[in-house]
Design a protein around this motif. Structure first.
Motif, PDB file in Angstrom:
ATOM      1  N   LYS A  74       0.831  -1.199   0.000  1.00 48.85           N
ATOM      2  CA  LYS A  74       0.000   0.000   0.000  1.00 48.85           C
ATOM      3  C   LYS A  74       0.874   1.261   0.000  1.00 48.85           C
ATOM      4  N   ILE A  75       1.960   1.208   0.754  1.00 50.83           N
ATOM      5  CA  ILE A  75       2.875   2.347   0.792  1.00 50.83           C
ATOM      6  C   ILE A  75       3.535   2.541  -0.565  1.00 50.83           C
ATOM      7  N   VAL A  76       3.977   1.439  -1.165  1.00 49.42           N
ATOM      8  CA  VAL A  76       4.610   1.518  -2.491  1.00 49.42           C
ATOM      9  C   VAL A  76       3.630   2.061  -3.525  1.00 49.42           C
ATOM     10  N   ALA A  77       2.377   1.606  -3.466  1.00 48.01           N
ATOM     11  CA  ALA A  77       1.362   2.064  -4.419  1.00 48.01           C
ATOM     12  C   ALA A  77       1.109   3.556  -4.284  1.00 48.01           C
ATOM     13  N   ALA A  78       1.061   4.060  -3.042  1.00 50.07           N
ATOM     14  CA  ALA A  78       0.822   5.486  -2.813  1.00 50.07           C
ATOM     15  C   ALA A  78       1.991   6.328  -3.318  1.00 50.07           C
ATOM     16  N   VAL A  79       3.218   5.857  -3.065  1.00 46.66           N
ATOM     17  CA  VAL A  79       4.417   6.558  -3.539  1.00 46.66           C
ATOM     18  C   VAL A  79       4.430   6.614  -5.062  1.00 46.66           C
ATOM     19  N   THR A  80       4.089   5.492  -5.702  1.00 43.93           N
ATOM     20  CA  THR A  80       4.059   5.425  -7.171  1.00 43.93           C
ATOM     21  C   THR A  80       2.989   6.343  -7.741  1.00 43.93           C
ATOM     22  N   GLU A  81       1.824   6.354  -7.110  1.00 44.35           N
ATOM     23  CA  GLU A  81       0.725   7.186  -7.586  1.00 44.35           C
ATOM     24  C   GLU A  81       1.087   8.671  -7.543  1.00 44.35           C
ATOM     25  N   LEU A  82       1.885   9.067  -6.551  1.00 40.47           N
ATOM     26  CA  LEU A  82       2.287  10.471  -6.429  1.00 40.47           C
ATOM     27  C   LEU A  82       3.498  10.795  -7.304  1.00 40.47           C
ATOM     28  N   GLY A  83       4.065   9.786  -7.954  1.00 39.74           N
ATOM     29  CA  GLY A  83       5.190  10.016  -8.847  1.00 39.74           C
ATOM     30  C   GLY A  83       6.498  10.310  -8.135  1.00 39.74           C
ATOM     31  N   LEU A  84       6.648   9.845  -6.910  1.00 42.68           N
ATOM     32  CA  LEU A  84       7.877  10.085  -6.156  1.00 42.68           C
ATOM     33  C   LEU A  84       8.933   9.039  -6.533  1.00 42.68           C
ATOM     34  N   PRO A  85      10.180   9.467  -6.763  1.00 41.99           N
ATOM     35  CA  PRO A  85      11.237   8.522  -7.141  1.00 41.99           C
ATOM     36  C   PRO A  85      11.825   7.822  -5.921  1.00 41.99           C
ATOM     37  N   TRP A  86      10.972   7.168  -5.150  1.00 43.78           N
ATOM     38  CA  TRP A  86      11.381   6.489  -3.935  1.00 43.78           C
ATOM     39  C   TRP A  86      11.105   5.000  -4.059  1.00 43.78           C
ATOM     40  N   GLU A  87      11.880   4.208  -3.334  1.00 44.17           N
ATOM     41  CA  GLU A  87      11.669   2.762  -3.321  1.00 44.17           C
ATOM     42  C   GLU A  87      11.712   2.244  -1.889  1.00 44.17           C
ATOM     43  N   LEU A  88      11.034   1.142  -1.680  1.00 43.99           N
ATOM     44  CA  LEU A  88      11.024   0.512  -0.366  1.00 43.99           C
ATOM     45  C   LEU A  88      12.377  -0.157  -0.115  1.00 43.99           C
ATOM     46  N   SER A  89      12.974   0.154   1.022  1.00 46.47           N
ATOM     47  CA  SER A  89      14.233  -0.479   1.403  1.00 46.47           C
ATOM     48  C   SER A  89      13.899  -1.685   2.275  1.00 46.47           C
ATOM     49  N   ALA A  90      13.701  -2.825   1.637  1.00 49.29           N
ATOM     50  CA  ALA A  90      13.184  -4.015   2.318  1.00 49.29           C
ATOM     51  C   ALA A  90      14.035  -4.432   3.510  1.00 49.29           C
ATOM     52  N   ASP A  91      15.359  -4.306   3.398  1.00 54.34           N
ATOM     53  CA  ASP A  91      16.251  -4.732   4.476  1.00 54.34           C
ATOM     54  C   ASP A  91      16.068  -3.892   5.744  1.00 54.34           C
ATOM     55  N   GLU A  92      15.525  -2.685   5.587  1.00 55.64           N
ATOM     56  CA  GLU A  92      15.377  -1.786   6.733  1.00 55.64           C
ATOM     57  C   GLU A  92      13.954  -1.769   7.296  1.00 55.64           C
ATOM     58  N   CYS A  93      13.040  -2.482   6.655  1.00 49.52           N
ATOM     59  CA  CYS A  93      11.655  -2.550   7.138  1.00 49.52           C
ATOM     60  C   CYS A  93      11.550  -3.649   8.191  1.00 49.52           C
ATOM     61  N   GLN A  94      10.790  -3.375   9.237  1.00 53.29           N
ATOM     62  CA  GLN A  94      10.678  -4.377  10.303  1.00 53.29           C
ATOM     63  C   GLN A  94       9.403  -4.196  11.108  1.00 53.29           C
ATOM     64  N   SER A  95       9.019  -5.259  11.790  1.00 57.20           N
ATOM     65  CA  SER A  95       7.856  -5.253  12.671  1.00 57.20           C
ATOM     66  C   SER A  95       8.298  -5.698  14.056  1.00 57.20           C
ATOM     67  N   TYR A  96       7.917  -4.926  15.069  1.00 54.94           N
ATOM     68  CA  TYR A  96       8.255  -5.277  16.444  1.00 54.94           C
ATOM     69  C   TYR A  96       7.148  -6.108  17.092  1.00 54.94           C
ATOM     70  N   SER A  97       5.969  -6.095  16.459  1.00 48.40           N
ATOM     71  CA  SER A  97       4.845  -6.891  16.937  1.00 48.40           C
ATOM     72  C   SER A  97       3.857  -7.037  15.785  1.00 48.40           C
ATOM     73  N   GLU A  98       2.804  -7.853  15.998  1.00 51.04           N
ATOM     74  CA  GLU A  98       1.796  -8.027  14.955  1.00 51.04           C
ATOM     75  C   GLU A  98       1.026  -6.740  14.689  1.00 51.04           C
ATOM     76  N   ASP A  99       1.023  -5.832  15.668  1.00 58.44           N
ATOM     77  CA  ASP A  99       0.235  -4.604  15.553  1.00 58.44           C
ATOM     78  C   ASP A  99       1.065  -3.407  15.132  1.00 58.44           C
ATOM     79  N   GLN A 100       2.325  -3.636  14.706  1.00 54.43           N
ATOM     80  CA  GLN A 100       3.189  -2.510  14.349  1.00 54.43           C
ATOM     81  C   GLN A 100       4.070  -2.875  13.165  1.00 54.43           C
ATOM     82  N   ARG A 101       4.341  -1.883  12.308  1.00 48.37           N
ATOM     83  CA  ARG A 101       5.205  -2.091  11.144  1.00 48.37           C
ATOM     84  C   ARG A 101       5.897  -0.777  10.793  1.00 48.37           C
ATOM     85  N   THR A 102       7.202  -0.850  10.537  1.00 46.18           N
ATOM     86  CA  THR A 102       7.967   0.316  10.112  1.00 46.18           C
ATOM     87  C   THR A 102       8.562   0.051   8.740  1.00 46.18           C
TER      88      THR A 102
END
Length: 229
Positions: free
Chosen positions: A35-63
């Motif tokens: 969903k984050i990637v789709a929103a970034v793409t829709e706005l035309g931002l030259p950004w990409e998801l850095s998968a190695d830096e994404c993490q979840s500390y619990s089922e109810d949280q995601r960075t």
């Protein structure tokens, strides 16, 4: 019977009009990476998801971390950090923390909302706000609600401009902007001079004031527990 039906229809119309444009679109939290990637793409931002830096500390949280696909800190260096989006559910509601980084500059920057237009639109889109809902409230305030100065030994004094907002739909939104030195040059003649400046826009959104209070209480307790160790 006709009178009762007419009254019901009238009340339904009033409620619909009152709610129009105020209630956020339903969004599932924590936010999914796609969903984050789709929103970034829709706005035309030259950004990409850095998968190695994404993490979840619990089922109810995601960075999730976003980096620039076109700019680096230096030739051959790592890609510029553009955003860190943390979201989840806590305190009986949802929250989202969006930290955005600007491009390093040689002159000390001043706050310019036009510069941050895409980041504000991304925040609105990810939370499910109507386009311009957050931006319009910020632009109505000609001055921040607070200025918080922090003394940092290696960087001098940094002023944080802080806005504390409540949207018509009930969300609590805290906005913080500040600039900070990133590269220094030292010499016997001129002393320590700043060669590069960074700037950061942080936006925190909570479902309600009650959720905000609950999360702040949890954060304060966690900080107190860490201090005791």
């Amino acid at each position: 019977m006709k009178r009762a039906l007419s009254l019901i229809l009238s009340l339904t119309l009033v409620l619909a009009l009152c709610g129009c444009g105020k209630a956020p679109h339903p969004v599932s939290f924590p936010l999914e990476d796609d969903k984050i990637v789709a929103a970034v793409t829709e706005l035309g931002l030259p950004w990409e998801l850095s998968a190695d830096e994404c993490q979840s500390y619990s089922e109810d949280q995601r960075t999730c971390v976003l980096r620039d696909t076109t700019e680096t800190y230096a030739e051959g260096g790592s890609k510029l950090l553009r955003a860190a989006i943390s979201s989840g559910s806590s305190g009986g509601g949802n929250y989202m923390f969006a930290n955005f980084e600007g491009t390093p500059q040689t002159e000390e920057p001043e706050l310019d909302w036009d510069y941050w237009e895409a980041q504000l639109r991304l925040t609105e889109k990810l939370w499910g706000m109507d386009e311009g809902q957050l931006t319009s409230v910020l632009l109505e305030k000609t001055a921040p609600d607070r200025v918080v100065s922090q003394n940092v030994s290696t960087q001098g004094t940094i002023d944080h401009l802080v806005w504390e907002l409540t949207l018509e739909s009930g969300e609590r939104v805290d906005v913080n902007w500040h600039c900070y030195p990133t590269v220094f040059t030292s010499s016997a003649q001129t002393g320590r001079e700043v060669d590069n400046w960074g700037q950061r826009l942080s936006i925190k959104v909570f479902t309600s004031e009650k959720v905000y209070d609950s999360i702040m209480e949890q954060a304060a307790k966690a900080a107190e527990d860490r201090a005791k160790k």
